[in-house]
Design an enzyme around this catalytic site. Structure first.
Site, PDB file in Angstrom:
ATOM      1  N   CYS A 146      38.700  45.059  -2.708  1.00 24.84           N
ATOM      2  CA  CYS A 146      39.541  46.205  -2.359  1.00 24.84           C
ATOM      3  C   CYS A 146      40.507  46.538  -3.490  1.00 24.84           C
ATOM      4  O   CYS A 146      40.886  47.700  -3.667  1.00 24.84           O
ATOM      5  CB  CYS A 146      40.306  45.914  -1.073  1.00 24.84           C
TER       6      CYS A 146
ATOM      7  N   CYS B 130      40.235  45.952 -17.774  1.00 24.49           N
ATOM      8  CA  CYS B 130      40.193  46.669 -16.494  1.00 24.49           C
ATOM      9  C   CYS B 130      41.576  46.528 -15.863  1.00 24.49           C
ATOM     10  O   CYS B 130      42.564  46.382 -16.574  1.00 24.49           O
ATOM     11  CB  CYS B 130      39.093  46.114 -15.592  1.00 24.49           C
TER      12      CYS B 130
END
Length: 466
Positions: free
Chosen positions: A277, A424
């Protein structure tokens, strides 16, 4: 022969209404029953080993007190009925509790007896995050007597979008401390058992055995398989829920007559194939929806009412507001709940799920401090951002954007002779990108440890964090 379990005691027998045993006497049959369901023993027998005074046992339609009691012989096809003789069939409620739970008490499906069952119930919540927040709140409000919570995290500002147990003032606090305070404020009649630890193969069985059922609010595959196996081995129902973006799943696993999580997913996906998530996002209301549904299933199991989601997988699409139900079958070859189980103790779940890959430990890395020094020194570096476009819009280091999922078909955009630093949000996806590029012949590629979030925390504090 068959032993019928009365409704008030079914929560201590895996919610089963009847149990089949093979025995020669009533005493032997009851002994086999409590051996299979140890939590029943303290409800049937006093410390001296005799049946409690308020418990009656009938062989077919005869009270064994007027036969040969425990020594009464039984035959194939006979039935034993356990009949509690408690007036009202419930645990006593105080006047304050009667007032608090009055909307339950006027329901024929609950009433005083059902509320007494809730008060005597012990439910374990694994995780106090997105799913665990609404789950714990509604279990507490409903009057579940004992709620266990396993969590070792602290409240982060990014939690507040969905984790309704916490407030802005709780940021930085231990989740358990905040959760216990909030739940006791909601219902002072609770017993809350906090476990400030990471659930592991070393402690899971000891923790799970203390409760009647478990609700899985985890967010990673290793813990999900651990919870499943512990519930099967301890014979505790497992109320499963999972969420991602706009979608959710719900089921009830580990009851004797139904499948377990391994029957649905015998093996975990390869590491990194399914984003978390944190990487893929989740609509803030979705864990509220799924968590409340998990609480509903838990309360039904505790009450012994309704039809639990055993053998059924509920799929939730909040974007379309559609629900689909799929049938699940118990796998006779399941290694943990099948006819001939091979998993009889908890294993190393990090290894099973590939969380400890040797390749990952060999990935070249660079810290945000080291990267800053190299950039300030004018070193020619190629910054590769492997996040999604919407993340790049929030904040970026000016790198070249190729989402990790597009990397195999866009690899030609990269120059193998360049010094590449992949990054990232927090380092997970970029680690997989570095591993892939190194296997593809890129020898000068490194992973930014902690990702752009670490850069925002330790280098550029004015950069937005998410």
């Amino acid at each position: 022969m068959k032993i019928f379990i009365p409704a008030p005691l079914r929560q201590f027998a895996g919610t089963r209404s009847a149990v089949e045993v093979s025995a020669k006497t009533v005493g032997e049959a009851l002994g086999m029953l409590v051996a299979e369901h140890p939590d029943l023993k303290r409800h049937l027998y006093a410390e001296d080993g005799k049946l409690r005074a308020f418990i009656n046992v009938y062989l077919n339609d005869e009270d064994i007190r007027y036969l040969d009691k425990d020594a009464t012989l039984v035959e194939e096809g006979d039935t034993l009925s356990i009949v509690p003789s408690i007036a009202g069939g419930t645990i006593a409620l105080s006047q304050d509790e009667i007032l608090r739970y009055s909307r339950h008490l006027v329901m024929p499906e609950v009433g005083l007896e059902g509320q007494g069952r809730l008060k005597s119930s012990r439910i374990l919540c694994v995780g106090a995050g997105g799913l665990g927040s609404p789950l714990a709140l509604y279990l507490a409000a409903a009057g579940v007597g004992t709620i266990g919570i396993v969590d070792f995290d602290v409240v982060d500002a990014t939690n507040l979008q969905r984790q309704v147990l916490y407030s802005t003032a709780d940021v930085g606090r231990k989740k358990l401390d905040s959760a216990v305070e909030r739940l006791r404020g909601l219902n002072p009649f609770l017993e809350i058992r906090p476990f400030e630890t990471r659930l592991s193969s070393e402690n899971a069985l000891d923790i799970v055995r203390q409760f009647d059922l478990v609700v899985d609010g985890t967010d990673n595959f290793a813990t999900r398989y651990l919870v499943n196996d512990a519930c099967v081995l301890c014979e505790k129902p497992n109320v499963y829920g999972s969420i991602f973006r706009f979608e959710g799943q719900l089921s009830v696993f580990a009851l004797r007559e139904g499948p377990c999580y391994r029957c649905l997913h015998p093996e975990p996906p390869p590491p990194g194939l399914v984003p978390s998530c944190a990487e893929g996002g989740v609509l803030g209301i979705l864990p509220g929806l799924v968590g409340v549904m998990q609480a509903t299933e838990a309360l039904k199991l505790a009450l012994g009412r309704g039809e639990p989601l055993v053998g059924r997988l509920l799929l939730i699409d909040a974007l379309q507001m559609r629900f689909r139900e799929l049938r699940l079958r118990k796998d006779p070859n399941c290694p943990v709940c099948g006819s001939h189980p091979t998993i009889r103790r908890l294993i190393d779940y990090e290894q099973f799920c590939g969380s400890r890959s040797e390749a990952a430990t060999r990935i070249p890395e660079v810290s945000v401090e080291e990267l800053k020094l190299e950039l300030d020194a004018g070193r020619d570096l190629y910054l590769l951002d492997v996040r999604e476009p919407q993340e790049y819009q929030i904040c970026n280091l000016g790198g070249h954007l190729i989402p990790v999922g597009e990397l195999p078909r866009r690899m030609h955009e990269l120059d193998p002779s360049r010094d590449i630093v992949a990054h990232c949000r927090s380092g997970g996806r970029s680690a997989r990108a570095v591993e892939f590029l190194r296997r593809s012949g890129f020898g000068k590629v490194r992973n930014l440890v902690g990702g752009i979030r670490a850069w925002a925390e330790r280098i550029d504090r004015g950069m937005p964090r998410y």
